[in-house]
Design a protein around this motif. Structure first.
Motif, PDB file in Angstrom:
ATOM      1  N   THR A 190      -6.071   1.169 -14.280  1.00  0.00           N
ATOM      2  CA  THR A 190      -4.757   0.799 -14.825  1.00  0.00           C
ATOM      3  C   THR A 190      -4.416  -0.667 -14.560  1.00  0.00           C
ATOM      4  N   GLY A 191      -5.165  -1.283 -13.634  1.00  0.00           N
ATOM      5  CA  GLY A 191      -4.899  -2.689 -13.313  1.00  0.00           C
ATOM      6  C   GLY A 191      -4.047  -2.867 -12.068  1.00  0.00           C
ATOM      7  N   LYS A 192      -4.176  -1.951 -11.097  1.00  0.00           N
ATOM      8  CA  LYS A 192      -3.363  -2.028  -9.870  1.00  0.00           C
ATOM      9  C   LYS A 192      -3.607  -3.321  -9.101  1.00  0.00           C
ATOM     10  N   THR A 193      -4.887  -3.619  -8.864  1.00  0.00           N
ATOM     11  CA  THR A 193      -5.224  -4.781  -8.040  1.00  0.00           C
ATOM     12  C   THR A 193      -4.733  -6.076  -8.674  1.00  0.00           C
ATOM     13  N   THR A 194      -4.971  -6.223  -9.981  1.00  0.00           N
ATOM     14  CA  THR A 194      -4.502  -7.414 -10.695  1.00  0.00           C
ATOM     15  C   THR A 194      -2.979  -7.501 -10.670  1.00  0.00           C
ATOM     16  N   THR A 195      -2.328  -6.356 -10.837  1.00  0.00           N
ATOM     17  CA  THR A 195      -0.866  -6.319 -10.825  1.00  0.00           C
ATOM     18  C   THR A 195      -0.315  -6.750  -9.474  1.00  0.00           C
ATOM     19  N   ILE A 196      -0.998  -6.369  -8.391  1.00  0.00           N
ATOM     20  CA  ILE A 196      -0.561  -6.777  -7.044  1.00  0.00           C
ATOM     21  C   ILE A 196      -0.600  -8.298  -6.916  1.00  0.00           C
ATOM     22  N   GLY A 197      -1.661  -8.916  -7.455  1.00  0.00           N
ATOM     23  CA  GLY A 197      -1.749 -10.378  -7.422  1.00  0.00           C
ATOM     24  C   GLY A 197      -0.603 -11.033  -8.174  1.00  0.00           C
ATOM     25  N   LYS A 198      -0.260 -10.494  -9.346  1.00  0.00           N
ATOM     26  CA  LYS A 198       0.832 -11.044 -10.159  1.00  0.00           C
ATOM     27  C   LYS A 198       2.188 -10.796  -9.499  1.00  0.00           C
ATOM     28  N   LYS A 208      10.278 -15.130  -1.341  1.00  0.00           N
ATOM     29  CA  LYS A 208       9.856 -14.142  -0.357  1.00  0.00           C
ATOM     30  C   LYS A 208       8.456 -14.454   0.190  1.00  0.00           C
ATOM     31  N   THR A 209       8.261 -14.153   1.483  1.00  0.00           N
ATOM     32  CA  THR A 209       6.916 -14.233   2.054  1.00  0.00           C
ATOM     33  C   THR A 209       6.247 -12.866   1.897  1.00  0.00           C
ATOM     34  N   VAL A 210       4.943 -12.879   1.622  1.00  0.00           N
ATOM     35  CA  VAL A 210       4.239 -11.636   1.267  1.00  0.00           C
ATOM     36  C   VAL A 210       2.957 -11.478   2.085  1.00  0.00           C
ATOM     37  N   LEU A 211       2.663 -10.227   2.446  1.00  0.00           N
ATOM     38  CA  LEU A 211       1.395  -9.861   3.074  1.00  0.00           C
ATOM     39  C   LEU A 211       0.809  -8.683   2.297  1.00  0.00           C
ATOM     40  N   ILE A 212      -0.492  -8.689   2.073  1.00  0.00           N
ATOM     41  CA  ILE A 212      -1.136  -7.637   1.285  1.00  0.00           C
ATOM     42  C   ILE A 212      -2.006  -6.757   2.180  1.00  0.00           C
ATOM     43  N   ALA A 213      -1.890  -5.439   1.984  1.00  0.00           N
ATOM     44  CA  ALA A 213      -2.727  -4.473   2.702  1.00  0.00           C
ATOM     45  C   ALA A 213      -3.763  -3.903   1.746  1.00  0.00           C
ATOM     46  N   ALA A 214      -5.039  -4.098   2.066  1.00  0.00           N
ATOM     47  CA  ALA A 214      -6.124  -3.626   1.195  1.00  0.00           C
ATOM     48  C   ALA A 214      -6.431  -2.165   1.513  1.00  0.00           C
ATOM     49  N   GLY A 215      -5.588  -1.266   1.021  1.00  0.00           N
ATOM     50  CA  GLY A 215      -5.725   0.160   1.316  1.00  0.00           C
ATOM     51  C   GLY A 215      -6.694   0.909   0.434  1.00  0.00           C
ATOM     52  N   ASP A 216      -7.276   0.250  -0.559  1.00  0.00           N
ATOM     53  CA  ASP A 216      -8.281   0.900  -1.411  1.00  0.00           C
ATOM     54  C   ASP A 216      -9.652   0.701  -0.772  1.00  0.00           C
ATOM     55  N   THR A 217      -9.979   1.558   0.170  1.00  0.00           N
ATOM     56  CA  THR A 217     -11.251   1.426   0.890  1.00  0.00           C
ATOM     57  C   THR A 217     -12.394   2.162   0.189  1.00  0.00           C
ATOM     58  N   PHE A 218     -12.093   2.862  -0.901  1.00  0.00           N
ATOM     59  CA  PHE A 218     -13.130   3.596  -1.618  1.00  0.00           C
ATOM     60  C   PHE A 218     -13.916   2.694  -2.573  1.00  0.00           C
ATOM     61  N   ARG A 219     -13.260   1.666  -3.066  1.00  0.00           N
ATOM     62  CA  ARG A 219     -13.913   0.766  -4.027  1.00  0.00           C
ATOM     63  C   ARG A 219     -14.187  -0.567  -3.347  1.00  0.00           C
ATOM     64  N   ALA A 220     -15.467  -0.880  -3.205  1.00  0.00           N
ATOM     65  CA  ALA A 220     -15.875  -2.079  -2.470  1.00  0.00           C
ATOM     66  C   ALA A 220     -15.305  -3.358  -3.074  1.00  0.00           C
ATOM     67  N   ALA A 221     -15.256  -3.413  -4.396  1.00  0.00           N
ATOM     68  CA  ALA A 221     -14.800  -4.637  -5.067  1.00  0.00           C
ATOM     69  C   ALA A 221     -13.301  -4.856  -4.948  1.00  0.00           C
ATOM     70  N   ALA A 222     -12.563  -3.815  -4.588  1.00  0.00           N
ATOM     71  CA  ALA A 222     -11.099  -3.928  -4.525  1.00  0.00           C
ATOM     72  C   ALA A 222     -10.654  -4.976  -3.515  1.00  0.00           C
ATOM     73  N   THR A 223     -11.244  -4.926  -2.312  1.00  0.00           N
ATOM     74  CA  THR A 223     -10.873  -5.897  -1.273  1.00  0.00           C
ATOM     75  C   THR A 223     -11.238  -7.310  -1.687  1.00  0.00           C
ATOM     76  N   GLU A 224     -12.394  -7.470  -2.328  1.00  0.00           N
ATOM     77  CA  GLU A 224     -12.823  -8.792  -2.805  1.00  0.00           C
ATOM     78  C   GLU A 224     -11.844  -9.330  -3.843  1.00  0.00           C
ATOM     79  N   GLN A 225     -11.430  -8.462  -4.760  1.00  0.00           N
ATOM     80  CA  GLN A 225     -10.469  -8.876  -5.788  1.00  0.00           C
ATOM     81  C   GLN A 225      -9.146  -9.307  -5.169  1.00  0.00           C
ATOM     82  N   LEU A 226      -8.683  -8.513  -4.209  1.00  0.00           N
ATOM     83  CA  LEU A 226      -7.426  -8.849  -3.547  1.00  0.00           C
ATOM     84  C   LEU A 226      -7.532 -10.179  -2.808  1.00  0.00           C
ATOM     85  N   SER A 227      -8.697 -10.416  -2.208  1.00  0.00           N
ATOM     86  CA  SER A 227      -8.906 -11.673  -1.476  1.00  0.00           C
ATOM     87  C   SER A 227      -8.812 -12.873  -2.407  1.00  0.00           C
TER      88      SER A 227
END
Length: 379
Positions: A190-198, A208-227
């Motif tokens: 659905t585009g969750k990771t991209t939406t979090i970046g936007k 606002k100051t923001v911190l991101i939690a990479a809670g999608d530990t099932f998909r290896a690429a998710a953390t890389e995308q968030l980074s």
């Protein structure tokens, strides 16, 4: 005496001849008429003349070839194209407007007219309930005002659609309960990771100051995308390679408390509504967040893909039962003609719509505005 005169005459004749021949010699020797014509540089001048070379190396034509007139026109066209994409509803609008124009211009307003209008609205995924309401309101307006004009019929449709969408127009509000925890959920793709970046960029724009939690530990690429998104926005990502998703988000919330961060955005693994074990796990994540921070999560956003059409309603109902969804983000509206799905949600499962995704750029997450949406749907 005679002899003397004879010699004198003879001497004069000789002198005349000598003078004559001398004169002739002088004339022939000093004459430069012919030599002048031979060494004349008139012809050489014409041969080395640069008149023709000048015309050959003329830059008049090159100038016309490198003219920038045409490129300017192309830039204008490109700019116009990108503006249409930014509206996010180009495909939906084109699909609806073409069919509505044909209907209004070529049909008289009778029962067959309303049946065709109903079909057009359903194909745009407006949904059964919303379509019924729209048809009823259009019937009433046409009868009351005796409307026959195409443009007036479209205005009636826009106004009726705005009335349906207005109740679900509800922008995201960040309260002072620091940190404000936003839990982002949805199915895969659905585009969750991209939406979090936007969303991060949007919140930063609000100061606002923001911190991101990479809670999608099932998909290896998710953390890389968030980074990658975190680097673009200059924010921190909390992640653990093999940790449980709940523990990652727990650590992120505590880190936000320690650093006095305003907002924590928690990513979660994509899951299908039919996967009960994964739905149970996301319920656990919510429970852990609440243990860490009593007021959290203050917002649970469900990300829906507009391309799924009516299936989005099924997803909403399942996630809502498990988590009590507080807001929606509808993505990928720029790539579908099914923009009417929000009208279906408004009548079948009304939930606040916080944002809509209208493109792939970092600034292409827009707050949902009912009137603007309706205007963009019907031209």
């Amino acid at each position: 005496m005679f002899e003397f005169l004879k010699k004198l005459v003879s001497k004069k004749k000789t002198t005349k001849k000598v003078v004559g021949s001398a004169g002739t010699l002088k004339k022939s020797k000093v004459s430069i008429a012919k030599p002048k014509s031979k060494v004349s540089i008139a012809k050489p001048k014409s041969k080395v003349s640069i008149a023709k070379p000048k015309s050959k190396v003329s830059i008049a034509k090159p100038k016309s070839k490198v003219s920038i007139a045409k490129p300017k026109k192309e830039k204008k066209g490109f700019f116009s194209f990108t503006e249409k994409i930014k509206t996010g509803l180009t495909k939906t609008r084109e699909n609806l407007s073409t069919q509505l124009t044909d209907l209004f211009q070529n049909s008289k307003i009778d029962e067959a007219f309303f049946e065709e209008l109903e079909t057009i609205l359903l194909t745009a995924d407006v949904g059964t309930k919303a379509t019924e309401i729209l048809i009823q309101q259009v019937r009433l307006k046409i009868k009351e005002d005796n409307v026959q004009d195409e443009s007036k019929l479209k205005v009636i449709l826009k106004d009726c659609l705005t009335e349906i969408l207005t109740p679900i127009e509800s922008p995201l509000k960040i309260n002072n309960g620091s940190p404000f925890v936003i839990m982002v959920v949805g199915v895969n793709g659905t585009g969750k990771t991209t939406t979090i970046g936007k969303l991060t960029k949007f919140l930063q724009g609000k100061g606002k100051t923001v911190l991101i939690a990479a809670g999608d530990t099932f998909r290896a690429a998710a953390t890389e995308q968030l980074s990658v998104w975190a680097q673009r926005n200059n924010v921190t990502v909390i992640s653990h390679a093999t940790a449980d998703p709940s523990s990652v988000i727990f650590d992120a919330v505590n880190a936000a408390k320690a650093k006095n961060i305003d907002v924590v955005i928690a990513d979660t693994a994509g899951r299908l509504p039919t996967q009960k074990n994964l739905i149970d796990e996301i319920i656990k994540i919510k429970r852990v967040i609440t243990k860490c921070h009593a007021e959290a999560p203050q917002e649970i956003l469900l990300v829906l893909d507009a391309n799924t059409g009516q299936n989005a309603i099924t997803q909403l109902k399942t996630f809502n039962e498990a988590l009590s969804i507080t807001g929606l983000i509808m993505t990928k509206l720029d790539g579908t003609a099914k923009g009417g799905v929000l009208a279906a949600i408004a009548k079948e499962s009304p939930t606040p719509v916080r944002f809509i995704g209208v493109g792939e750029g970092i600034d292409d997450l827009k707050e949902f505005k009912a009137k603007e949406y309706a205007e963009e749907m019907i031209e």
